[in-house]
Design an enzyme around this catalytic site. Structure first.
Site, PDB file in Angstrom:
ATOM      1  N   GLY A 169       5.116   1.313  -4.456  1.00 22.18           N
ATOM      2  CA  GLY A 169       4.985   0.548  -5.697  1.00 22.18           C
ATOM      3  C   GLY A 169       6.211   0.767  -6.569  1.00 22.18           C
ATOM      4  O   GLY A 169       7.041  -0.127  -6.737  1.00 22.18           O
ATOM      5  N   THR A 228      -2.066  -9.529  -8.683  1.00 21.85           N
ATOM      6  CA  THR A 228      -2.775 -10.252  -9.739  1.00 21.85           C
ATOM      7  C   THR A 228      -2.789 -11.752  -9.405  1.00 21.85           C
ATOM      8  O   THR A 228      -1.746 -12.312  -9.058  1.00 21.85           O
ATOM      9  CB  THR A 228      -2.059 -10.034 -11.093  1.00 21.85           C
ATOM     10  OG1 THR A 228      -1.983  -8.637 -11.337  1.00 21.85           O
ATOM     11  CG2 THR A 228      -2.802 -10.715 -12.235  1.00 21.85           C
ATOM     12  N   GLU A 250       8.831  -9.413 -17.661  1.00 21.92           N
ATOM     13  CA  GLU A 250       7.482  -8.921 -17.339  1.00 21.92           C
ATOM     14  C   GLU A 250       7.135  -7.760 -18.279  1.00 21.92           C
ATOM     15  O   GLU A 250       6.038  -7.684 -18.819  1.00 21.92           O
ATOM     16  CB  GLU A 250       7.446  -8.457 -15.875  1.00 21.92           C
ATOM     17  CG  GLU A 250       6.118  -7.832 -15.493  1.00 21.92           C
ATOM     18  CD  GLU A 250       5.984  -7.558 -14.001  1.00 21.92           C
ATOM     19  OE1 GLU A 250       6.859  -7.962 -13.215  1.00 21.92           O
ATOM     20  OE2 GLU A 250       4.962  -6.933 -13.617  1.00 21.92           O
ATOM     21  N   TYR A 267      17.864  -8.020  -6.552  1.00 23.72           N
ATOM     22  CA  TYR A 267      18.644  -8.273  -7.778  1.00 23.72           C
ATOM     23  C   TYR A 267      17.936  -9.303  -8.644  1.00 23.72           C
ATOM     24  O   TYR A 267      18.014  -9.257  -9.870  1.00 23.72           O
ATOM     25  CB  TYR A 267      20.077  -8.679  -7.407  1.00 23.72           C
ATOM     26  CG  TYR A 267      20.614  -7.728  -6.362  1.00 23.72           C
ATOM     27  CD1 TYR A 267      20.813  -6.379  -6.696  1.00 23.72           C
ATOM     28  CD2 TYR A 267      20.802  -8.124  -5.042  1.00 23.72           C
ATOM     29  CE1 TYR A 267      21.223  -5.470  -5.730  1.00 23.72           C
ATOM     30  CE2 TYR A 267      21.217  -7.219  -4.073  1.00 23.72           C
ATOM     31  CZ  TYR A 267      21.420  -5.893  -4.418  1.00 23.72           C
ATOM     32  OH  TYR A 267      21.806  -4.982  -3.472  1.00 23.72           O
ATOM     33  N   GLY A 313       3.864  -3.274 -13.840  1.00 25.13           N
ATOM     34  CA  GLY A 313       5.171  -3.701 -14.355  1.00 25.13           C
ATOM     35  C   GLY A 313       6.154  -2.542 -14.388  1.00 25.13           C
ATOM     36  O   GLY A 313       7.215  -2.621 -15.005  1.00 25.13           O
ATOM     37  N   GLY A 314       5.803  -1.465 -13.708  1.00 25.94           N
ATOM     38  CA  GLY A 314       6.599  -0.233 -13.747  1.00 25.94           C
ATOM     39  C   GLY A 314       5.898   0.778 -14.637  1.00 25.94           C
ATOM     40  O   GLY A 314       5.513   0.462 -15.774  1.00 25.94           O
ATOM     41  N   PRO A 332       0.829  -1.213   0.000  1.00 26.17           N
ATOM     42  CA  PRO A 332       0.000   0.000   0.000  1.00 26.17           C
ATOM     43  C   PRO A 332       0.867   1.268   0.000  1.00 26.17           C
ATOM     44  O   PRO A 332       0.543   2.248  -0.657  1.00 26.17           O
ATOM     45  CB  PRO A 332      -0.806  -0.125   1.299  1.00 26.17           C
ATOM     46  CG  PRO A 332      -0.852  -1.596   1.575  1.00 26.17           C
ATOM     47  CD  PRO A 332       0.424  -2.172   1.043  1.00 26.17           C
TER      48      PRO A 332
HETATM   49  C1  LIG Z   1      -4.325  -4.154 -12.158  1.00 25.41           C
HETATM   50  C2  LIG Z   1      -2.996  -4.154 -11.473  1.00 25.41           C
HETATM   51  C3  LIG Z   1      -2.333  -5.350 -11.292  1.00 25.41           C
HETATM   52  C4  LIG Z   1      -1.100  -5.378 -10.621  1.00 25.41           C
HETATM   53  N1  LIG Z   1      -0.487  -6.584 -10.381  1.00 25.41           N
HETATM   54  C5  LIG Z   1       0.593  -6.620  -9.565  1.00 25.41           C
HETATM   55  C6  LIG Z   1       1.153  -7.871  -9.142  1.00 25.41           C
HETATM   56  O1  LIG Z   1       0.710  -8.953  -9.553  1.00 25.41           O
HETATM   57  N2  LIG Z   1       2.199  -7.852  -8.267  1.00 25.41           N
HETATM   58  C7  LIG Z   1       2.733  -6.687  -7.805  1.00 25.41           C
HETATM   59  O2  LIG Z   1       3.665  -6.735  -7.010  1.00 25.41           O
HETATM   60  N3  LIG Z   1       2.230  -5.486  -8.179  1.00 25.41           N
HETATM   61  C8  LIG Z   1       1.177  -5.421  -9.043  1.00 25.41           C
HETATM   62  N4  LIG Z   1       0.648  -4.214  -9.431  1.00 25.41           N
HETATM   63  C9  LIG Z   1       1.256  -2.984  -8.918  1.00 25.41           C
HETATM   64  C10 LIG Z   1       1.936  -2.123  -9.967  1.00 25.41           C
HETATM   65  O3  LIG Z   1       3.137  -2.697 -10.402  1.00 25.41           O
HETATM   66  C11 LIG Z   1       2.124  -0.724  -9.333  1.00 25.41           C
HETATM   67  O4  LIG Z   1       0.828  -0.143  -9.252  1.00 25.41           O
HETATM   68  C12 LIG Z   1       3.039   0.161 -10.125  1.00 25.41           C
HETATM   69  O5  LIG Z   1       4.375  -0.308 -10.084  1.00 25.41           O
HETATM   70  C13 LIG Z   1       3.022   1.625  -9.619  1.00 25.41           C
HETATM   71  O6  LIG Z   1       3.172   1.677  -8.233  1.00 25.41           O
HETATM   72  P1  LIG Z   1       2.115   2.539  -7.379  1.00 25.41           P
HETATM   73  O7  LIG Z   1       0.748   2.118  -7.771  1.00 25.41           O
HETATM   74  O8  LIG Z   1       2.486   2.429  -5.953  1.00 25.41           O
HETATM   75  O9  LIG Z   1       2.321   4.032  -7.864  1.00 25.41           O
HETATM   76  P2  LIG Z   1       3.341   5.073  -7.250  1.00 25.41           P
HETATM   77  O10 LIG Z   1       4.687   4.472  -7.162  1.00 25.41           O
HETATM   78  O11 LIG Z   1       2.740   5.661  -6.029  1.00 25.41           O
HETATM   79  O12 LIG Z   1       3.345   6.180  -8.404  1.00 25.41           O
HETATM   80  C14 LIG Z   1       2.426   7.293  -8.473  1.00 25.41           C
HETATM   81  C15 LIG Z   1       2.864   8.202  -9.614  1.00 25.41           C
HETATM   82  O13 LIG Z   1       4.186   8.683  -9.357  1.00 25.41           O
HETATM   83  C16 LIG Z   1       5.002   8.441 -10.491  1.00 25.41           C
HETATM   84  N5  LIG Z   1       6.387   8.226 -10.090  1.00 25.41           N
HETATM   85  C17 LIG Z   1       6.860   7.300  -9.231  1.00 25.41           C
HETATM   86  N6  LIG Z   1       8.199   7.371  -9.172  1.00 25.41           N
HETATM   87  C18 LIG Z   1       8.583   8.348 -10.034  1.00 25.41           C
HETATM   88  C19 LIG Z   1       9.843   8.907 -10.425  1.00 25.41           C
HETATM   89  N7  LIG Z   1      10.985   8.425  -9.919  1.00 25.41           N
HETATM   90  N8  LIG Z   1       9.841   9.905 -11.317  1.00 25.41           N
HETATM   91  C20 LIG Z   1       8.676  10.388 -11.830  1.00 25.41           C
HETATM   92  N9  LIG Z   1       7.467   9.908 -11.499  1.00 25.41           N
HETATM   93  C21 LIG Z   1       7.416   8.897 -10.610  1.00 25.41           C
HETATM   94  C22 LIG Z   1       4.425   7.190 -11.119  1.00 25.41           C
HETATM   95  O14 LIG Z   1       4.847   7.051 -12.457  1.00 25.41           O
HETATM   96  C23 LIG Z   1       2.943   7.453 -10.974  1.00 25.41           C
HETATM   97  O15 LIG Z   1       2.521   8.282 -12.010  1.00 25.41           O
HETATM   98  C24 LIG Z   1      -0.537  -4.158 -10.151  1.00 25.41           C
HETATM   99  C25 LIG Z   1      -1.219  -2.953 -10.359  1.00 25.41           C
HETATM  100  C26 LIG Z   1      -2.416  -2.936 -11.008  1.00 25.41           C
HETATM  101  C27 LIG Z   1      -3.115  -1.626 -11.193  1.00 25.41           C
END
Ligand SMILES: Cc1cc2nc3c(=O)[nH]c(=O)nc-3n(C[C@H](O)[C@H](O)[C@H](O)COP(=O)(O)OP(=O)(O)OC[C@H]3O[C@@H](n4cnc5c(N)ncnc54)[C@H](O)[C@@H]3O)c2cc1C
Length: 385
Positions: free
Chosen positions: A132, A161, A248, A239, A369-370, A129
């Site tokens: 990410g 997922t 991915e 790593y 996936g980023g 939470p």
């Molecule tokens: C449908 C769905 C399925 C998923 N499945 C999985 C799964 O199976 N396993 C798993 O582990 N995760 C999963 N995820 C998580 C997903 O990988 C993350 O949502 C994603 O990596 C972004 O993280 P966050 O949601 O915390 O956004 P945040 O990290 O809070 O980002 C918020 C905003 O800030 C921006 N931001 C962050 N860092 C930077 C930076 N350095 N420079 C500029 N902008 C930045 C982001 O691009 C975004 O626009 C899933 C998400 C969804 C929606």
């Protein structure tokens, strides 16, 4: 342009998958959409078809094919039909590479045969939470018991997922504090049995798209994980993520490309049927130009995806290559799908039309996936910026 990355065997596999989708998935897809999940039992059917086992070594019950291309064909065919296999999109594409590269022989023996048949479904839990994009900031902990036989897992994950249907989840957790010079150090991967005491599946999240995919919250309260379920070496988890995230991202790029191609197919069919001002929508110059522009974009995506697939199979796909492929294909596919939806008029906004589902399903490609922003950061760093 003729695609030359696939052989006759891939094309024969494509035919099998297309027939399977038509006969086994399309007729029940509406029920899956309503339930918001693929029935757990269905994965055994997919396992029986041999799909999950393609890349699993023969000694563990698979076909032992050392190539991602069959998975790519599967992804393309799902998108073509406007359907998805829900949470299983992580089972093989994401989880298998960790087991192939990091599991020891005893673990492979325990996990791979059931993975190939669909008896045991796998998911991977990185996101929390509170974090990410910045995975090094994760707070889930796994502390070794005094007798050294178990890790005690505490914390929570979100957006996982396949989180409802999973039997085993690769959980990323902190086993040590970050080192002074490297905040990525100290994360380990535990392959957690989802029936363990203290392991809970929270809400199945309500999403705007990917509605048959069971995306869930998970929480861990003093979950005892045997040390035999540690994947690879302790503290080296970050790593391993770095090693496997390119695949991915490649799989997301392939999916986006295939969704773009499917959108054109749907829009072409629709505009040829739909009559406006006494003639088919497809007869307007604007419609032709829009579809032509979309086709050019999809051709470009195809070239990117095909190069990336070849590079991956040769073991040459770098983190920056994968980020580039994901960034380009997911952004371009969003544009293509949006334009194809526009050609449907109001019907494009109705969920009963596959283009509407594609529009919603595709959106997450630029996030999971980023995010696209993280992809740009990886590419920029690789450019020395
Ligand atoms: C449908 C769905 C399925 C998923 N499945 C999985 C799964 O199976 N396993 C798993 O582990 N995760 C999963 N995820 C998580 C997903 O990988 C993350 O949502 C994603 O990596 C972004 O993280 P966050 O949601 O915390 O956004 P945040 O990290 O809070 O980002 C918020 C905003 O800030 C921006 N931001 C962050 N860092 C930077 C930076 N350095 N420079 C500029 N902008 C930045 C982001 O691009 C975004 O626009 C899933 C998400 C969804 C929606």
């Amino acid at each position: 342009m003729r695609r030359d990355i696939y052989t006759e065997d891939h094309e024969a596999f494509r035919e099998t998958i297309r027939a399977f989708i038509e006969s086994e998935i399309v007729p029940v897809y509406g029920q899956w959409l309503e339930a918001g999940i693929v029935p757990r039992e269905f994965y055994k059917k997919v396992g029986e078809l041999g799909v999950f086992g393609i890349e699993v070594p023969e000694e563990f019950g698979g076909a032992g094919v050392d190539s991602y291309k069959y998975e790519a064909v599967m992804t393309e065919e799902m998108a073509r039909a406007g359907v998805s296999l829900g949470g299983s999109s992580v089972h093989i594409p994401l989880c298998l590479p960790y087991l192939l590269a990091q599991a020891n022989d005893e673990q492979k023996q325990r996990w791979l045969p059931a993975m190939a048949t669909g008896e045991a479904m796998f998911a991977i839990a990185m996101t929390e939470p509170g974090t990410g994009s910045d995975l090094a900031g994760m707070r889930t902990t796994a502390k070794l018991t005094e007798d050294g036989t178990h890790y005690v897992l505490n914390g929570s994950k979100t957006f996982i997922t396949g989180g409802v249907n999973a039997d085993r989840v690769i959980v990323c957790a902190r086993t040590s504090a970050p080192s002074e010079t490297d905040r990525r150090f100290g994360i380990s991967l535990l392959v957690v049995d989802t029936t363990s005491k203290g392991y809970e599946v929270g809400r199945k999240l309500d999403k705007i798209g990917l509605r048959v995919s069971d995306t869930a919250e998970l929480s861990f309260t003093d979950v005892l994980v045997p040390v035999e379920d540690l994947l690879g070496e302790e503290n080296q988890g970050f790593y391993y993520l770095g090693q496997h995230l390119p695949r991915e991202r490649l799989s997301i790029a392939v999916g986006a490309y295939a969704q773009g191609a499917a959108a054109i197919r749907f829009a072409k069919e629709y505009t040829q049927e739909r009559q406006v001002f006494g003639k088919p929508v497809a007869s307007f110059q604007n419609s032709k130009f829009e579809l032509a522009a979309c086709k050019a974009q999809v051709d470009a995506m195809e070239a990117v995806v095909d190069r990336a697939l070849e590079a991956y199979d040769k073991g040459e796909l770098t983190a920056a290559d994968a980020a580039s492929a994901k960034l380009f294909c997911t952004e371009a596919a969003s544009d293509v799908i949006d334009r194809c939806l526009q050609l449907h008029g109001g019907y494009g906004y109705m969920n009963e039309y596959p283009i509407a589902r594609l529009y919603a399903d595709n959106r997450v490609n630029r996030i999971y996936g980023g995010t696209s922003e993280v992809m740009r950061s990886i590419i920029a760093k690789n450019m020395g910026l």
